[in-house]
Design an enzyme around this catalytic site. Structure first.
Site, PDB file in Angstrom:
ATOM      1  N   PRO A 579      34.586  36.838  34.976  1.00  0.00           N
ATOM      2  CG  PRO A 579      34.850  38.193  36.869  1.00  0.00           C
ATOM      3  CD  PRO A 579      34.757  38.259  35.371  1.00  0.00           C
ATOM      4  CG  ASP A 580      29.067  36.570  34.459  1.00  0.00           C
ATOM      5  OD1 ASP A 580      29.175  36.680  35.685  1.00  0.00           O
ATOM      6  OD2 ASP A 580      28.292  37.253  33.783  1.00  0.00           O
ATOM      7  CB  ALA A 581      33.478  32.711  31.164  1.00  0.00           C
TER       8      ALA A 581
END
Length: 823
Positions: A579-581
């Site tokens: 989810p960060d990317a």
């Protein structure tokens, strides 16, 4: 809407339809071009209800909202002529045909730019437009295998497993959307378009780079699958409560102390308070199993909801492990009015995920349901063709200019970053790569987690703030200043920086920027044209907006964990904080859309992005099985609803695997020929796709009998030669040493590092062929560029800078440390 007036032509299958949806939902006029009779994506199950219907595929309905639909036969001269007429009026063409297909039709970039020099053509293919494997067949499964993300997802004793919802294609689509907007930014300024070459494999490698070459070259450890716990964070994992599961992640000393005290309070455990567990996560690594027992004793005494909220009250990163029903009923999403009903003329209201980001001036919205086959032929090919090409052009056309030789797409753009970890910094990294001057503001009092890096091969050196490979991956090419933002003079300097910039990026905890006096309402006073992106786990409002999360928590919260993995497991967690990317790529796209709107209106705006919502949106068509049909989607592992065989098969050697995806009866025939057309493959239970799907277990056993006797690269080679999608489940060493496609395309970068000399880093997969990006210097110290930024940019005298350093408003090294640093 931000992209109102932009026109996009879409010739896309599964790899690129989400790209078109993102553009349409931001206001672009996206014209979806299908073959007569409709696209094959209309046949992807599940459907509304139980009946197969070309208008009822949940995948098609979700990924095509907001678009107009026409049919063209590009094999016929009249079809190609109509396409050229549309291209004259377009800003962007998005296509996913095999490399060279448009050239064969005389519709390639060279031909289209003769008609429209400002046009951007974005091609999304499995492996890119060049290289020895450009003609290999791909699929979401194969891209996930070759891109190495499967290698680090799942349990060690299971086959590698992909994520639910075709996430390799989702990530490629978001990357394509962001890259297209960067190319359009340059086209608007220069009058020159370009060809954007997106490789799904390269995107998959990039998205999983936390487990990539930088880490491996640093510690020599090849990451692999280790369940729901994270190699880099101890404790971490999915834990059973009385009525469900929660996900917990601890990677800072303060958080461990809070958890240890809680365990002691509830269970009476004294051993958990032992000082040997204190400090960085690496200190607890040898004790992972023991700590899991301690945590299990604590968690088992709570319901999932009670543990979630009590943990968050103690500022611990804990989230529930949600399924589709829990996501659909989530109180935070409900308070934010996240889910929307899209009225379909035939099927009625269809509930689906809504805004993936909140733009203050040009809100996201879905303007229309997915089109029927050829629904808009009359209006697109009728009256719109009667208007002159110049009048139809959606953006002010400029005469093409050569500009500055070697200029990058975002040359001249200025960005200020208040950020930490990955989700915010990765946006700035991409902007810097494309030529923006990106200035990152840090503080000694609150160092970024990657500044706390201890070299794994030399732990005796202690913390080395410049050496983290992730610091390189997320921050190469930026300038660095250090300010103590609790001091009024530092705040004044921060505002002076913002007054001279175009974009602010921040991913502090919700409310921190406002508390500091640097919220959007304050910053817009000093810069009315400012575009500001704020990204956090839950967004800037809602009952849980102050809750803390990491990427893995979002995977659990958004349903990705529970919907991924094999049926006999509780779910799967990536080792690379997907989810960060994903949210960084969405944030990059949203920023570029806001800049596009500013170029026409002169107005900036605030963008609020909740990683929870972007991740739910990436699962949209999967969740619609519950939202529309009321049925919970089941974990499928590597299986497919519309392809068989479709899985990850053991090959010769230790932990060696090859992914294979056979999507049609014709490919099945080719597959049989490669196997020597054995008698078992001619059996009735394998004769048709439907039969193979019904007998998938037996089919997989037979396929693996064949693959076990061969190396993974041999299996891939013979199947690809026969026109069957197959890909080795590569590890990080394979990517760097054994992948001829990545090598031929120069994907991995060698970057100058201020302390290490040169380092190898995962490449940036934007594919800008007309304005290639490049990475600047890595390894900057905290405050490395104080002199340049405060002196050259803000015009402060050396004495003024020294006074601010003496007072502590400006922190960091002596000014002369920045001398000689490349910009």
């Amino acid at each position: 809407m931000a992209l109102r007036g932009r026109r996009v032509l879409e010739l896309a299958d599964e790899k690129g339809v989400y790209c078109g949806k993102l553009l349409a939902d931001m206001g672009a006029d996206v014209i979806k071009i299908e073959r007569p009779g409709g696209d094959a994506t209309r046949q992807i199950p599940p459907f509304v209800g139980n009946e197969s219907d070309p208008d009822g595929s949940l995948f098609f309905l979700y990924t095509n909202t907001g678009k107009r639909g026409v049919t063209l036969d590009l094999a016929r001269p009249e079809g190609r002529a109509r396409f050229r007429e549309l291209a004259r009026t377009a800003d962007l063409v998005v296509e996913t045909l095999p490399p060279g297909s448009l050239d064969e039709l005389d519709l390639g970039y060279a031909s289209l730019r003769e008609l429209n020099p400002a046009l951007v053509l974005t091609s999304i293919t499995g492996f890119g437009q060049t290289g020895p494997q450009r003609d290999f067949k791909s699929s979401d499964l194969v891209a996930s295998a070759l891109g190495s993300s499967m290698r680090v997802t799942g349990e060690a004793e299971d086959p590698p497993v992909r994520l639910a919802g075709s996430q390799a294609f989702v990530a490629a689509s978001v990357t394509a959307a962001a890259s297209s907007m960067i190319a359009l930014y340059h086209s608007t300024a220069s009058g020159r378009g370009q060809h954007v070459d997106i490789s799904v494999e390269e995107v998959a490698v990039s998205v999983s780079h936390i487990c990539g070459v930088g880490k491996w070259l640093d510690d020599g450890v090849i990451p692999t699958r280790c369940g729901t716990g994270l190699v880099a964070a101890v404790p971490s994992g999915s834990y059973a409560c009385r009525d469900g599961r929660v996900y917990l992640m601890v990677n800072r000393p303060l958080h461990w102390r809070a958890l240890a005290r809680w365990i002691h309070e509830v269970t009476g455990n004294v051993e958990v308070l032992d000082p040997m567990f204190e400090g960085p996560s690496s200190n607890r690594l040898p004790h992972r199993e023991l700590l899991d027992l301690f945590i299990g004793d604590l968690v088992s005494q709570f319901s999932a909801a009670d543990f979630y909220h009590e943990a968050q009250r103690r500022h611990l990163a804990v989230t529930p492990v949600n399924g589709a029903a829990e996501v659909a009923g989530d109180a935070h999403l409900a308070a934010r009015d996240y889910f929307v009903d899209v009225e379909h003329p035939k099927l009625g209201p269809l509930r689906q995920p809504g805004a993936l980001y909140r733009l203050s001036e040009t809100p996201w919205r879905t303007t229309r349901p997915a089109p029927g086959v050829g629904q808009h032929n009359a209006e697109v090919f009728g009256s719109e063709f009667d208007v002159s090409a110049e009048a139809r052009a959606p953006s002010a056309r400029r005469e093409p200019s050569d500009g500055v030789a070697g200029a990058r797409a975002l040359e001249g753009l200025k960005v200020v970053e208040f950020s930490a970890a990955m989700a915010g910094p990765w946006v700035g990294r991409f902007l810097a790569y494309c030529g923006a001057e990106t200035i990152r503001v840090e503080s000694k009092k609150h160092p970024d987690v990657v500044r706390l890096y201890v070299p794994p091969r030399a732990p005796e050196l202690g913390t080395q703030p410049q050496l983290s490979p992730w610091f390189t991956d997320w921050n190469a090419g930026k300038r660095f200043v250090a300010l103590d933002l609790t001091q009024p003079r530092a705040l004044e300097l921060a505002k002076r920086l913002v007054a001279r910039c175009d974009v602010v990026i921040e991913n502090y905890s919700s409310g921190v920027m406002d508390k500091l006096g640097l919220g959007y309402s304050e910053l817009v006073r000093v810069n009315p044209r400012l575009v500001m992106l704020s990204t956090s786990g839950y967004g800037d409002r809602g009952p849980y907006h102050r809750y803390v999360t990491w990427g893995s928590n979002i995977e659990a919260l958004a349903g990705l964990s529970k919907l991924s993995g094999f049926p006999w497991r509780e779910g799967a967690i990536t080792q690379y904080a997907y989810p960060d990317a994903l949210s960084a790529l969405h944030g990059l796209f949203a920023v570029m859309c806001a800049l596009d709107h500013r170029s026409r209106s002169g107005r900036g705006q605030h963008i609020s992005l909740a990683q929870f919502e972007t991740t739910v949106g990436a699962l949209g068509h999967v969740l619609m099985e519950h939202l529309v049909n009321g049925r919970d989607p089941q974990r499928q592992g590597n299986r497919s609803t519309h392809a068989a065989p479709h899985g990850c098969y053991r090959c010769a050697g230790e932990d060696r695997w090859c992914a294979i995806a056979v999507s049609s009866d014709a490919e099945w025939e080719s597959f049989r020929e490669v196997l020597g057309d054995p008698a078992w493959a001619r059996a009735a239970k394998f004769n048709t796709l439907g039969a193979r799907l019904a007998n998938a277990d037996a089919l997989d056993e037979k396929v693996e009998e064949w693959t076990r006797e061969r190396s993974d690269y041999e299996v891939m080679a013979v199947l690809q030669h026969a026109g069957v999608a197959a890909g080795v489940v590569q590890n990080v060493e394979d990517l760097l040493r054994n992948d001829p496609q990545l090598r031929a395309r120069g994907f991995f970068e060698e970057i100058e590092h201020l302390k290490r000399g040169r380092v190898v880093a995962t490449g940036v997969p934007l594919g800008l062929t007309g304005t290639p990006g490049r990475s600047g210097v890595a390894g900057a110290a905290l405050g490395q560029d104080n002199e340049h930024v405060f002196g050259t940019l803000l015009g402060m005298t050396p004495q003024e800078i020294r006074e601010c350093m003496d007072s502590g408003a400006i922190e960091g090294p002596d000014c002369e440390t920045s001398v000689g640093r490349e910009g």
